[in-house]
Write an enzyme that holds these catalytic residues in place. Structure first.
Site, mmCIF file in Angstrom:
data_model
loop_
_atom_site.group_PDB
_atom_site.id
_atom_site.type_symbol
_atom_site.label_atom_id
_atom_site.label_comp_id
_atom_site.label_asym_id
_atom_site.label_seq_id
_atom_site.Cartn_x
_atom_site.Cartn_y
_atom_site.Cartn_z
ATOM 1 N N LYS A 1 0.813 -1.029 -0.079
ATOM 2 C CA LYS A 1 -0.057 0.068 -0.104
ATOM 3 C C LYS A 1 0.929 1.193 0.191
ATOM 4 O O LYS A 1 0.351 2.086 -0.405
ATOM 5 C CB LYS A 1 -0.824 -0.076 1.219
ATOM 6 C CG LYS A 1 -2.107 -1.039 1.056
ATOM 7 C CD LYS A 1 -3.537 -0.505 0.714
ATOM 8 C CE LYS A 1 -4.132 -1.582 0.262
ATOM 9 N NZ LYS A 1 -5.391 -0.803 -0.302
ATOM 10 N N ASP B 1 -8.336 0.171 6.761
ATOM 11 C CA ASP B 1 -8.315 -0.905 7.879
ATOM 12 C C ASP B 1 -6.710 -1.156 8.385
ATOM 13 O O ASP B 1 -6.425 -2.070 8.961
ATOM 14 C CB ASP B 1 -8.675 -2.176 7.409
ATOM 15 C CG ASP B 1 -8.430 -2.499 5.933
ATOM 16 O OD1 ASP B 1 -7.581 -2.113 5.396
ATOM 17 O OD2 ASP B 1 -9.676 -2.803 5.223
#
Ligand SMILES: Cc1ncc(COP(=O)(O)O)c(C=O)c1O
Length: 416
Positions: free
Chosen positions: A90, A139
């Site tokens: 990410k 998350d």
């Protein structure tokens, strides 16, 4: 060390699949697909991201022992555990999208060419940049990337987390200077909350998921992810082009970025593409089964926290709807067992630290290969060359040691 998740056999619980009838080999990569993922947009992302401090391509590991064990030709694992020191793939997407937000804002206010990331890091346009706030729901991993991007380029960040995000993950994001907001609902609720607070406060939402009318930023995020595929293919000879790719899905951004990259570049030669999700949060699977975007209700949280999404990203679906050949759901046990298998390989492979969501694609491969009828459907045989992405290392170190029975450092020490 207590083991909260039992090491039950992967075969113990059901694995569900959908074979996508719309994924025809001869289907071309269309202008609509190019507007989501393209090699030309990747070239731009590439030139920025590879210039960031600490950039290094992540390793592409070969797992010959596991390949022999399950009777396939090769398994490669792109290991994102060390990406920019953030622990997951990410790092590529969120931070790149933050940069693009800042560049667009500066061009809007000052005109001229967009400043480079080096110029922003050197403090050029600081007067504008420090007044900008970026926000997102997460998350864990995406929020860490956005907060890190905000810190290195000099703007502010506010990161929304839901009730089930662990304290460890919260601390890891806050360490980059983000203001944290914890809400009471689930991931999809946190996406909505971040968007509505942003509207009220004039913040820029840097989301990894898209919605009607909101595409440009999630597209930048996904374009950053595609760099992983480019790095992998830079070290694999053409003759070793994978026959299969197994990638895990949350909202589908990662899977679509990888799928789009291979589809555009290799056309009919592209690998058979499999999307793997937790059975408790299988929105891509449900969408494939229904033939249209379909939300699912998350009744129980999955251990694969990064994949706990009930709604797909429509932008990702534009590629996956016809680009993914198979959608698979796996139980939590399958991820847990794959984490342990990678940490303690039986054969000649080196131990690998893979997080709960990181291991899901490989866990899907193991599940399918263990079921002869499903393996046949996917042509997973002794000639198969499979690419998986370990999309995170031990991003929640406490949980990692609880599951594997050993700390990530100890596993890494054995690998060295
Ligand atoms: C480690 C990890 N792997 C995979 C994914 C799935 O990515 P996407 O939501 O783009 O499908 C996520 C998402 O947060 C993640 O954190």
């Amino acid at each position: 060390m207590p083991k909260r998740f039992p090491l039950s056999a992967v075969e113990a619980k059901g694995v569900r699949i959908v074979v996508n009838p719309l994924a025809r080999k001869d289907l071309g990569y269309s202008p609509a697909h190019l507007s989501v993922i393209s090699r030309s947009a990747l070239a731009e992302a590439n030139s920025e991201i590879t210039a960031w401090p600490g950039y290094a391509p992540t390793p592409l590991l070969s797992l010959p022992g596991l390949a022999r064990e399950i009777g396939v030709g090769r398994i490669w694992l792109k290991d994102e555990g060390a990406r920019f020191g953030l622990g997951s793939f990410k790092a590529l997407g969120g931070a790149y999208a933050v940069l693009r937000v800042l560049q667009r804002e500066i061009v809007k206010r000052r005109g001229g060419a967009p400043p480079s990331s080096a110029e922003l890091r050197a403090g050029k346009h600081r007067d504008i940049v420090q007044g900008i706030t970026v926000t997102t729901a997460t998350d864990g991993n995406h929020g860490r990337s956005v907060a890190w991007g905000a810190q290195i380029f000099g703007c502010q960040s506010v990161i929304y987390i839901h009730a089930h995000v662990s304290d460890g993950r919260e601390r890891a994001i806050a360490a980059y200077g983000a203001r944290m907001v914890r809400i009471t609902g689930n991931y999809d609720d946190s996406v909505r909350q971040a968007a509505s607070d942003a509207r009220r406060n004039g913040w820029s939402v840097v989301s990894d998921t898209s919605w009607p009318g909101y595409r440009d930023i999630p597209r930048d995020v996904m374009q950053g992810y595609a760099l992983m595929a480019d790095e992998a293919m830079a070290v694999l000879p053409e003759a070793e082009l994978p026959t299969h790719i197994f990638v895990q899905g949350g909202v589908g951004g990662l899977a679509a970025a990888i799928c789009g990259y291979f589809w555009e570049r290799y056309g009919q030669m592209r690998p058979y593409f499999v999307v793997v999700e937790p059975e408790r949060a299988a929105c891509l699977f449900a969408s494939a089964r229904a033939g249209q975007p379909t939300a699912v209700t998350i009744e129980q949280e999955t251990v694969m926290a990064g994949l706990s999404c009930g709604e797909i990203s429509p932008l990702a679906w534009e590629i996956l709807a016809t680009g993914a050949n198979m959608f698979v759901t796996i139980p939590d046990d399958a991820a847990v067992s794959a984490m342990r298998r990678l940490a303690h390989p039986e054969a000649a492979d080196r131990p690998v630290v893979a997080g709960e969501s990181g291991v899901a694609g490989l866990a899907g491969l193991l599940c399918i290969r263990a079921r002869p009828a499903l393996a046949k459907l996917a042509s997973l045989d002794a000639g198969a060359r499979i690419l998986c992405i370990n999309s995170e290392g031990a991003t929640d170190p406490e949980l990692y040691s609880r599951i594997v029975g050993e700390t990530a450092e100890a596993v890494r020490a054995r690998a060295a």
